[in-house]
Design a protein around this motif. Sequence first.
Motif, PDB file in Angstrom:
ATOM      1  N   SER A  31       0.815  -1.215   0.000  1.00  0.00           N
ATOM      2  CA  SER A  31       0.000   0.000   0.000  1.00  0.00           C
ATOM      3  C   SER A  31       0.848   1.265   0.000  1.00  0.00           C
ATOM      4  O   SER A  31       0.316   2.380   0.106  1.00  0.00           O
ATOM      5  CB  SER A  31      -0.928  -0.011   1.222  1.00  0.00           C
ATOM      6  N   GLY A  32       2.155   1.097  -0.081  1.00  0.00           N
ATOM      7  CA  GLY A  32       3.052   2.245  -0.194  1.00  0.00           C
ATOM      8  C   GLY A  32       3.527   2.823   1.112  1.00  0.00           C
ATOM      9  O   GLY A  32       4.060   3.946   1.140  1.00  0.00           O
ATOM     10  N   LEU A  33       3.379   2.066   2.213  1.00  0.00           N
ATOM     11  CA  LEU A  33       3.753   2.591   3.520  1.00  0.00           C
ATOM     12  C   LEU A  33       5.076   2.002   3.991  1.00  0.00           C
ATOM     13  O   LEU A  33       5.323   0.807   3.813  1.00  0.00           O
ATOM     14  CB  LEU A  33       2.678   2.255   4.548  1.00  0.00           C
ATOM     15  N   PRO A  34       5.934   2.803   4.615  1.00  0.00           N
ATOM     16  CA  PRO A  34       7.119   2.235   5.270  1.00  0.00           C
ATOM     17  C   PRO A  34       6.691   1.353   6.435  1.00  0.00           C
ATOM     18  O   PRO A  34       5.810   1.729   7.215  1.00  0.00           O
ATOM     19  CB  PRO A  34       7.888   3.475   5.756  1.00  0.00           C
ATOM     20  N   VAL A  35       7.308   0.190   6.565  1.00  0.00           N
ATOM     21  CA  VAL A  35       6.894  -0.777   7.586  1.00  0.00           C
ATOM     22  C   VAL A  35       8.126  -1.338   8.278  1.00  0.00           C
ATOM     23  O   VAL A  35       9.138  -1.645   7.627  1.00  0.00           O
ATOM     24  CB  VAL A  35       6.110  -1.960   6.967  1.00  0.00           C
ATOM     25  N   ARG A  36       7.996  -1.506   9.573  1.00  0.00           N
ATOM     26  CA  ARG A  36       9.035  -2.197  10.334  1.00  0.00           C
ATOM     27  C   ARG A  36       8.384  -3.330  11.117  1.00  0.00           C
ATOM     28  O   ARG A  36       7.354  -3.143  11.764  1.00  0.00           O
ATOM     29  CB  ARG A  36       9.735  -1.257  11.305  1.00  0.00           C
ATOM     30  N   VAL A  37       8.988  -4.515  11.051  1.00  0.00           N
ATOM     31  CA  VAL A  37       8.539  -5.677  11.813  1.00  0.00           C
ATOM     32  C   VAL A  37       9.566  -5.951  12.902  1.00  0.00           C
ATOM     33  O   VAL A  37      10.765  -6.030  12.628  1.00  0.00           O
ATOM     34  CB  VAL A  37       8.396  -6.923  10.916  1.00  0.00           C
ATOM     35  N   VAL A  38       9.097  -6.106  14.139  1.00  0.00           N
ATOM     36  CA  VAL A  38       9.989  -6.461  15.243  1.00  0.00           C
ATOM     37  C   VAL A  38       9.575  -7.829  15.774  1.00  0.00           C
ATOM     38  O   VAL A  38       8.398  -8.095  16.011  1.00  0.00           O
ATOM     39  CB  VAL A  38       9.985  -5.408  16.371  1.00  0.00           C
ATOM     40  N   GLU A  39      10.557  -8.704  15.947  1.00  0.00           N
ATOM     41  CA  GLU A  39      10.338 -10.073  16.382  1.00  0.00           C
ATOM     42  C   GLU A  39      11.191 -10.335  17.611  1.00  0.00           C
ATOM     43  O   GLU A  39      12.375  -9.979  17.647  1.00  0.00           O
ATOM     44  CB  GLU A  39      10.712 -11.039  15.251  1.00  0.00           C
ATOM     45  N   GLN A  40      10.593 -10.956  18.661  1.00  0.00           N
ATOM     46  CA  GLN A  40      11.340 -11.153  19.902  1.00  0.00           C
ATOM     47  C   GLN A  40      12.366 -12.275  19.806  1.00  0.00           C
ATOM     48  O   GLN A  40      13.352 -12.279  20.534  1.00  0.00           O
ATOM     49  CB  GLN A  40      10.379 -11.428  21.050  1.00  0.00           C
ATOM     50  N   ALA A  41      12.181 -13.240  18.908  1.00  0.00           N
ATOM     51  CA  ALA A  41      13.140 -14.338  18.763  1.00  0.00           C
ATOM     52  C   ALA A  41      14.441 -13.815  18.148  1.00  0.00           C
ATOM     53  O   ALA A  41      14.465 -12.779  17.474  1.00  0.00           O
ATOM     54  CB  ALA A  41      12.559 -15.447  17.898  1.00  0.00           C
TER      55      ALA A  41
END
Length: 408
Positions: A31-41
Amino acid sequence: MVHNVVFPTERALVVGGGIGGLATAMSLKRSGLPVRVVEQAPEFGEIGAGLQLGPNATRILDSWGLMDKVRKVGVEPRRLVLRDAVNGQELAALDLQGDFLERYGSPYVVIHRTDLHAILLEACREAGVELSTGTRIASVVQHDHGTVAESDDGRTFPADVTFGADGLRSALRDELVGDSVIPSGFVAYRGTVPIDQVPDEQGLDDVVCWVAPNAHVVQYRLRAGSVLNVVATFRSPGFDRGEPEYGTPGELEAVFGDCHPRVREAVSHVGTQRRWPLFDREPADFWGEGRVVLTGDAAHPMLQYLAQGCCQALEDARTLEVLLADRGAGPVDWPQLVRRFTETRVPRTAEVQRRARFFGEICHAAGATRSLRNALLAHADDLSEYTDWLYAGTVADRVAPSRPLSLT
């Protein structure tokens, strides 16, 4: 307390890097948005074995250009079959080829969980999603113009919106909804075996569910047909007695000891080193507030009896994409979009959660109820009346959002 926060323009934060979190990130990035994914592992990955992807899920993966990769490592089974685990009788079958493909416009695919996760992870990397591991989010605070997530080591992650994709035991759900997980009393044992080590190849092109009183076994091929996936599930007598470590390997053996020889042979392939107690939650009336919203298992954890947990997470992601396309030009009004998202998805996922429980009761019928079930299924010729509600088109299937979105 975080002061003087500068919120990034249209930045989205996704908490949780499982299949649901990556699918959410994929839809936001598309959709054209900057995205950050954070994962605890410490690294991205999945545990478990097989997943069943109905047409409602494969249509979405196809819209993202991922179906060639899914087909390469997955299997398109011939039928879905329900069999009586005690006498071996075939109770019902749904042909997954021909009319099924024409009716729903996409195949039914079974795939190893780690394979689908790897496909989505690669797609997110190629799309430019920021991916961070070793990050456990301890809290999320909302402000007028954004959110600030803080990790347990003190790092902060400002964003315009935060999506909680942190699974069944979601910490964000604890804050938003405040309910508890519900133990079903059932336990699953899982395993895979190379296909050339399976002595009886009859029916291995199908997804077969063997149903027994208070138990069932599911088996199907994975990884381009090279291995057989087996899941044995049963209600634990130890749970009913209040034992904390219920569902032992001894119970597993006893529950299936009087079943058909093919069922006992299938159960011999499950690993007994790890048991998987099964939980869900009551459907929630809302999963989001302002600029914080849940997706996937954090929003609607369900029992596995309809094989829809992953599929509904993909529907969540695709619905976000449709809503974002509908918004028109200009910045996203996240509180409004979160409201529309939950209003769209809550009724659908609540129905799936409830029907999953009900189908589990049908599978696990005992005594006279089992006999009645078998008799009724023997006269069920057209199963599409039981599948249309699940596999036919939903909001998540819209491709060209040129008209106002109906929330009914």
